[in-house]
Design a protein around this motif. Structure first.
Motif, PDB file in Angstrom:
ATOM      1  N   MET A 186       0.832  -1.206   0.000  1.00 19.44           N
ATOM      2  CA  MET A 186       0.000   0.000   0.000  1.00 19.44           C
ATOM      3  C   MET A 186       0.869   1.260   0.000  1.00 19.44           C
ATOM      4  O   MET A 186       0.549   2.240  -0.679  1.00 19.44           O
ATOM      5  N   GLU A 224       0.847   4.172  -2.880  1.00 20.36           N
ATOM      6  CA  GLU A 224       0.669   5.595  -2.610  1.00 20.36           C
ATOM      7  C   GLU A 224       1.795   6.419  -3.209  1.00 20.36           C
ATOM      8  O   GLU A 224       1.559   7.501  -3.748  1.00 20.36           O
ATOM      9  N   LYS A 225       3.013   5.912  -3.130  1.00 26.54           N
ATOM     10  CA  LYS A 225       4.149   6.634  -3.717  1.00 26.54           C
ATOM     11  C   LYS A 225       3.963   6.752  -5.233  1.00 26.54           C
ATOM     12  O   LYS A 225       4.189   7.824  -5.817  1.00 26.54           O
ATOM     13  N   GLN A 266       1.140   6.623  -6.956  1.00 32.13           N
ATOM     14  CA  GLN A 266       0.019   7.512  -7.263  1.00 32.13           C
ATOM     15  C   GLN A 266       0.419   8.967  -7.059  1.00 32.13           C
ATOM     16  O   GLN A 266       0.022   9.846  -7.836  1.00 32.13           O
ATOM     17  N   ALA A 267       1.194   9.251  -6.024  1.00 30.85           N
ATOM     18  CA  ALA A 267       1.651  10.623  -5.811  1.00 30.85           C
ATOM     19  C   ALA A 267       2.595  11.056  -6.904  1.00 30.85           C
ATOM     20  O   ALA A 267       2.569  12.208  -7.348  1.00 30.85           O
TER      21      ALA A 267
END
Length: 67
Positions: free
Chosen positions: A56, A60-61, A63-64
């Motif tokens: 996860m 997130e990394k 997607q950022a």
């Protein structure tokens, strides 16, 4: 065209060549020279993520970074 001598020569090559290659590759000197020297460092290899939290966090990394 070629005769039996040519056929005997071709048969000898077909038998001798794979045996010679296996003998050369299977020799300890080949192993010492080519295989033993190519050690891969553990820090350079890819370690797949195993826990859900790690996956996860990586998502997130990504997607950022995408935004």
């Amino acid at each position: 065209m070629g005769g039996p001598n040519l056929e005997l020569f071709k048969f000898g090559v077909y038998i001798f060549f794979p045996v010679a290659v296996m003998y050369y590759v299977g020799s300890p000197s080949f192993y010492e020279k080519h295989v033993k020297e190519t050690k891969v460092r553990a820090e350079k290899t890819h370690h797949p993520l195993t826990t859900r939290q790690d996956i996860m966090a990586e998502l997130e990394k990504l997607q950022a970074k995408k935004k």
